[in-house]
Design an enzyme around this catalytic site. Structure first.
Site, PDB file in Angstrom:
ATOM      1  CG  ASP A  51      -1.954  19.577  22.636  1.00 25.93           C
ATOM      2  OD1 ASP A  51      -2.455  19.491  21.512  1.00 25.93           O
ATOM      3  OD2 ASP A  51      -1.721  18.588  23.363  1.00 25.93           O
ATOM      4  CB  ALA A  86     -11.669  16.132  28.762  1.00 27.42           C
ATOM      5  CG  ASN A 105     -10.547  20.242  30.668  1.00 29.26           C
ATOM      6  OD1 ASN A 105     -10.155  19.084  30.496  1.00 29.26           O
ATOM      7  ND2 ASN A 105     -11.339  20.568  31.664  1.00 29.26           N
ATOM      8  CB  SER A 133      -9.249  15.237  23.808  1.00 29.10           C
ATOM      9  OG  SER A 133      -9.952  15.964  22.819  1.00 29.10           O
ATOM     10  CB  VAL A 155     -23.159  13.770  31.355  1.00 26.67           C
ATOM     11  CG1 VAL A 155     -24.275  12.774  31.636  1.00 26.67           C
ATOM     12  CG2 VAL A 155     -22.670  14.407  32.651  1.00 26.67           C
ATOM     13  CD  GLU A 207     -13.139  12.285  38.333  1.00 27.74           C
ATOM     14  OE1 GLU A 207     -13.925  13.252  38.425  1.00 27.74           O
ATOM     15  OE2 GLU A 207     -12.671  11.709  39.316  1.00 27.74           O
ATOM     16  N   GLY A 242     -19.079  15.914  33.686  1.00 24.62           N
ATOM     17  CA  GLY A 242     -19.314  17.354  33.738  1.00 24.62           C
ATOM     18  C   GLY A 242     -20.032  17.817  34.993  1.00 24.62           C
ATOM     19  CB  CYS A 289     -15.109  19.224  34.932  1.00 28.83           C
ATOM     20  SG  CYS A 289     -13.689  18.960  36.010  1.00 28.83           S
ATOM     21  CD  GLU A 324      -9.302  11.017  37.627  1.00 30.14           C
ATOM     22  OE1 GLU A 324      -9.391  12.216  37.369  1.00 30.14           O
ATOM     23  OE2 GLU A 324      -8.888  10.162  36.801  1.00 30.14           O
TER      24      GLU A 324
HETATM   25  P1  NAD Z   1     -16.075  14.451  25.402  1.00 32.48           P
HETATM   26  O1  NAD Z   1     -17.013  13.683  26.227  1.00 32.48           O
HETATM   27  O2  NAD Z   1     -16.530  14.984  24.110  1.00 32.48           O
HETATM   28  O3  NAD Z   1     -14.780  13.575  25.065  1.00 32.48           O
HETATM   29  C1  NAD Z   1     -13.974  13.005  26.090  1.00 32.48           C
HETATM   30  C2  NAD Z   1     -13.136  11.887  25.499  1.00 32.48           C
HETATM   31  O4  NAD Z   1     -13.981  10.775  25.180  1.00 32.48           O
HETATM   32  C3  NAD Z   1     -12.398  12.251  24.202  1.00 32.48           C
HETATM   33  O5  NAD Z   1     -11.108  11.681  24.254  1.00 32.48           O
HETATM   34  C4  NAD Z   1     -13.254  11.584  23.134  1.00 32.48           C
HETATM   35  O6  NAD Z   1     -12.535  11.241  21.976  1.00 32.48           O
HETATM   36  C5  NAD Z   1     -13.701  10.326  23.863  1.00 32.48           C
HETATM   37  N1  NAD Z   1     -14.915   9.694  23.333  1.00 32.48           N
HETATM   38  C6  NAD Z   1     -15.942  10.268  22.675  1.00 32.48           C
HETATM   39  N2  NAD Z   1     -16.883   9.345  22.381  1.00 32.48           N
HETATM   40  C7  NAD Z   1     -16.449   8.149  22.882  1.00 32.48           C
HETATM   41  C8  NAD Z   1     -16.981   6.832  22.921  1.00 32.48           C
HETATM   42  N3  NAD Z   1     -18.155   6.541  22.383  1.00 32.48           N
HETATM   43  N4  NAD Z   1     -16.262   5.877  23.532  1.00 32.48           N
HETATM   44  C9  NAD Z   1     -15.079   6.159  24.118  1.00 32.48           C
HETATM   45  N5  NAD Z   1     -14.507   7.385  24.102  1.00 32.48           N
HETATM   46  C10 NAD Z   1     -15.191   8.392  23.508  1.00 32.48           C
HETATM   47  O7  NAD Z   1     -15.525  15.593  26.368  1.00 32.48           O
HETATM   48  P2  NAD Z   1     -14.650  16.864  25.990  1.00 32.48           P
HETATM   49  O8  NAD Z   1     -15.520  17.768  25.184  1.00 32.48           O
HETATM   50  O9  NAD Z   1     -13.344  16.423  25.461  1.00 32.48           O
HETATM   51  O10 NAD Z   1     -14.382  17.500  27.420  1.00 32.48           O
HETATM   52  C11 NAD Z   1     -15.280  18.341  28.057  1.00 32.48           C
HETATM   53  C12 NAD Z   1     -16.109  17.584  29.057  1.00 32.48           C
HETATM   54  O11 NAD Z   1     -15.260  16.909  29.969  1.00 32.48           O
HETATM   55  C13 NAD Z   1     -16.965  18.499  29.892  1.00 32.48           C
HETATM   56  O12 NAD Z   1     -18.231  17.933  30.062  1.00 32.48           O
HETATM   57  C14 NAD Z   1     -16.229  18.543  31.218  1.00 32.48           C
HETATM   58  O13 NAD Z   1     -17.034  18.849  32.313  1.00 32.48           O
HETATM   59  C15 NAD Z   1     -15.663  17.175  31.292  1.00 32.48           C
HETATM   60  N6  NAD Z   1     -14.520  17.136  32.206  1.00 32.48           N
HETATM   61  C16 NAD Z   1     -14.641  16.492  33.408  1.00 32.48           C
HETATM   62  C17 NAD Z   1     -13.582  16.488  34.315  1.00 32.48           C
HETATM   63  C18 NAD Z   1     -13.695  15.814  35.666  1.00 32.48           C
HETATM   64  O14 NAD Z   1     -12.675  15.516  36.262  1.00 32.48           O
HETATM   65  N7  NAD Z   1     -14.888  15.561  36.182  1.00 32.48           N
HETATM   66  C19 NAD Z   1     -12.384  17.102  33.969  1.00 32.48           C
HETATM   67  C20 NAD Z   1     -12.284  17.726  32.731  1.00 32.48           C
HETATM   68  C21 NAD Z   1     -13.355  17.727  31.858  1.00 32.48           C
END
Ligand code: NAD
Length: 485
Positions: free
Chosen positions: A93, A150, A152, A177, A229, A249, A251, A283, A459
């Site tokens: 995945d 997300a 990862n 995601s 963010v 949670e 970036g 993150c 969390e």
């Molecule tokens: P992303 O913000 O592109 O997407 C995250 C999720 O939000 C996905 O499931 C996506 O489909 C959904 N989404 C997108 N637009 C939306 C909207 N308008 N309304 C509701 N949902 C929406 O993030 P990504 O690229 O999947 O993941 C990477 C990011 O996640 C990085 O910035 C990373 O730092 C962050 N992250 C944070 C943590 C933490 O615990 N702080 C953990 C892992 C990843």
């Protein structure tokens, strides 16, 4: 290779699909091969998921807390029993090496379910004496919680959200995601097998529009997002309309500060783990490595020497230490950050491109830049790839100011043998999670989350209970009621 699930969504205890939904292709990042085809949820699917979750939540909240805990602990046991097959699926995945998924995904999810399962029966209110009268409080569930993940850590994120939500008596509708749709479906199957009511943990697939539909559904009481963010801003704003609870949670651009009295070998280990594990797609990574000028040469020499030894390969091979990035788009984005860093004057000490012989999947070399300065793009923006920036400093107060000079505040690390300095610096750092003489350890027992743009809420740990429950106060009068007339 085929990882096709029975159907796209898991709702009310069973797989289901709606072919009218937009197609989602699940791609194995090591080869670029399509391994599963799913559909994004239609409004009908979203409606069914919310409806069944709302119904299941009432049944679940009426169960004895100790029974709820037992179900969660059973889920933890099954996750551990099936760790190998679940890790193999997580590797397909996400493209993350099996060496990592075997120890950091289903097992981390199991820890959360075991921990919160154990807490279920301990969630109580308090009594407030007021002379004869008194107040007692009841900690109640919020209702239906929406989890949005997300790409990862798909299994870990689903479990870190579901475990505290369900232990408090809520139901959850989870949207993985669109890049990693597979593992949450397995988790949903396991919840049913462990005795959870149908509908308690539903999985709907989809792009951002499905996340938005879930966040604004009138039946949603809370939204917990793990993402970037920019997405956080949108989801937070959407949830505000219905005054819904949120956990964000997001970036980071975290500092890892290495003082001149640090154990260099351990600090290098932390810098490697905190930049290259999961190909840098974490993150909380310490992507700004501030190294004291006096030890810069020794630190960089060991860092480059050890990074050169990293075994890049097929993530299904247990010896592989570095796998591909999640997608071509993410790989290309990281490569463009590398080009920009070079253009802006950083020195490429190692890596910087696609490794030889790995042009099929979305691979990128672990990359080390030295001579990075605070204003460079690579030091300011979240790259979310295996790119480490070494910055130098000479003074404690100077490095604290520079470490804090970012809109993010997810994490930070300090390496020093001076105990007093370690605590003094950590106290001054603007970050939700800090490490002294280690990096990126996130046990379920400890709160995890960010400050500033990195998020709100926590969390894991008992702190998560606060974010998945609400308090009702009950005033009890023991005497007569006085009235003016
Ligand atoms: P992303 O913000 O592109 O997407 C995250 C999720 O939000 C996905 O499931 C996506 O489909 C959904 N989404 C997108 N637009 C939306 C909207 N308008 N309304 C509701 N949902 C929406 O993030 P990504 O690229 O999947 O993941 C990477 C990011 O996640 C990085 O910035 C990373 O730092 C962050 N992250 C944070 C943590 C933490 O615990 N702080 C953990 C892992 C990843």
């Amino acid at each position: 290779m085929d990882a096709q699930p029975t159907a796209s969504h898991f709702i009310d205890g069973a797989y289901c699909d709606d072919d009218a939904g937009a197609p989602i292709e699940c791609i194995f990042a090591a080869t670029g091969e399509v391994i599963a085809r799913l559909h994004s949820a239609t409004p009908t699917i979203v409606d069914r998921a919310m409806e069944s979750a709302a119904r299941a939540q009432k049944e679940w909240a009426a169960r004895l807390p100790v029974e709820r805990g037992r179900v969660l602990r059973r889920v933890a046991d099954i996750l551990r029993e099936r760790n190998h097959e679940l890790s193999e699926l997580e590797t397909l995945d996400t493209g993350k090496p099996l060496q990592e998924t075997l120890v950091a995904d289903a097992t981390s999810g199991a820890d959360a379910l075991e921990y919160f399962g154990g807490l279920a029966a301990t969630i109580t209110g308090e009594t407030v004496p007021l002379g004869g009268d008194f107040v007692y409080t009841i900690r109640e569930p919020l209702g239906v919680c929406v989890g949005i993940g997300a790409w990862n850590y798909p299994t870990q994120i689903a479990c870190w959200k579901a475990a505290p939500a369900l232990t408090c008596g809520n139901a959850m509708v989870f949207k993985p995601s669109e890049m990693t749709p597979l593992c949450a479906l397995k988790l949903a199957e396991i919840f049913i097998e462990a005795g959870a009511p149908a509908g308690l943990f539903n999985v709907v697939q989809g792009y951002g529009d499905v996340g938005a539909a879930l966040a604004t559904d009138p039946r949603t009481d809370k939204v917990s997002l793990t993402g970037s963010v920019p997405t956080g801003r949108k989801v937070y704003a959407a949830a505000a309309d219905g005054i819904r609870h949120v956990t964000m949670e997001l970036g980071g651009k975290s500092p890892l500060i290495v003082f001149d009295d640090a154990d260099i070998e351990n600090a290098v280990s932390a810098a490697i783990n905190g930049n290259f594990y999961s190909s840098g797609q974490i993150c909380s990574n310490g992507t700004r490595v501030f190294v004291h000028k006096a030890i810069e040469d020794a630190f960089v020499a060991r860092l480059v020497e050890r990074t050169r030894a990293a075994k890049i390969g097929d993530p299904r091979d247990e010896d592989t230490q570095l796998g591909p990035m999640i997608s071509k788009a993410q790989r290309d984005k990281v490569l463009s950050y590398i080009e920009k860093a070079k253009d802006e004057g950083a020195t490429l000490a190692h890596g910087g491109g696609v490794p030889d012989g790995f042009d099929k999947g979305f691979y990128i070399e672990p990359t080390v830049f030295t001579g990075v300065t605070d204003g460079m793009t690579v030091a300011c923006e979240e790259v979310f790839g295996p790119v480490l920036s070494v910055l130098t400093f000479s003074d404690e107060s100077e490095v604290v100011v520079r470490a804090n000079d970012t809109p993010f505040g997810l994490a930070a690390g300090v390496f020093t043998r001076d105990l007093t300095r370690a605590h003094r610096v950590v106290a001054a750092l603007e970050a939700g999670t800090c490490w002294i003489n280690t990096y990126n350890l996130t046990p379920v027992e400890a709160p995890f989350g960010g400050v500033k743009l990195s998020g709100v809420g926590r969390e894991n740990s008992k702190a998560a209970i606060e974010h998945y429950s609400q308090v009702k106060s009950v005033y009890v009068a023991m005497g007569d009621v006085e009235a003016p007339y």
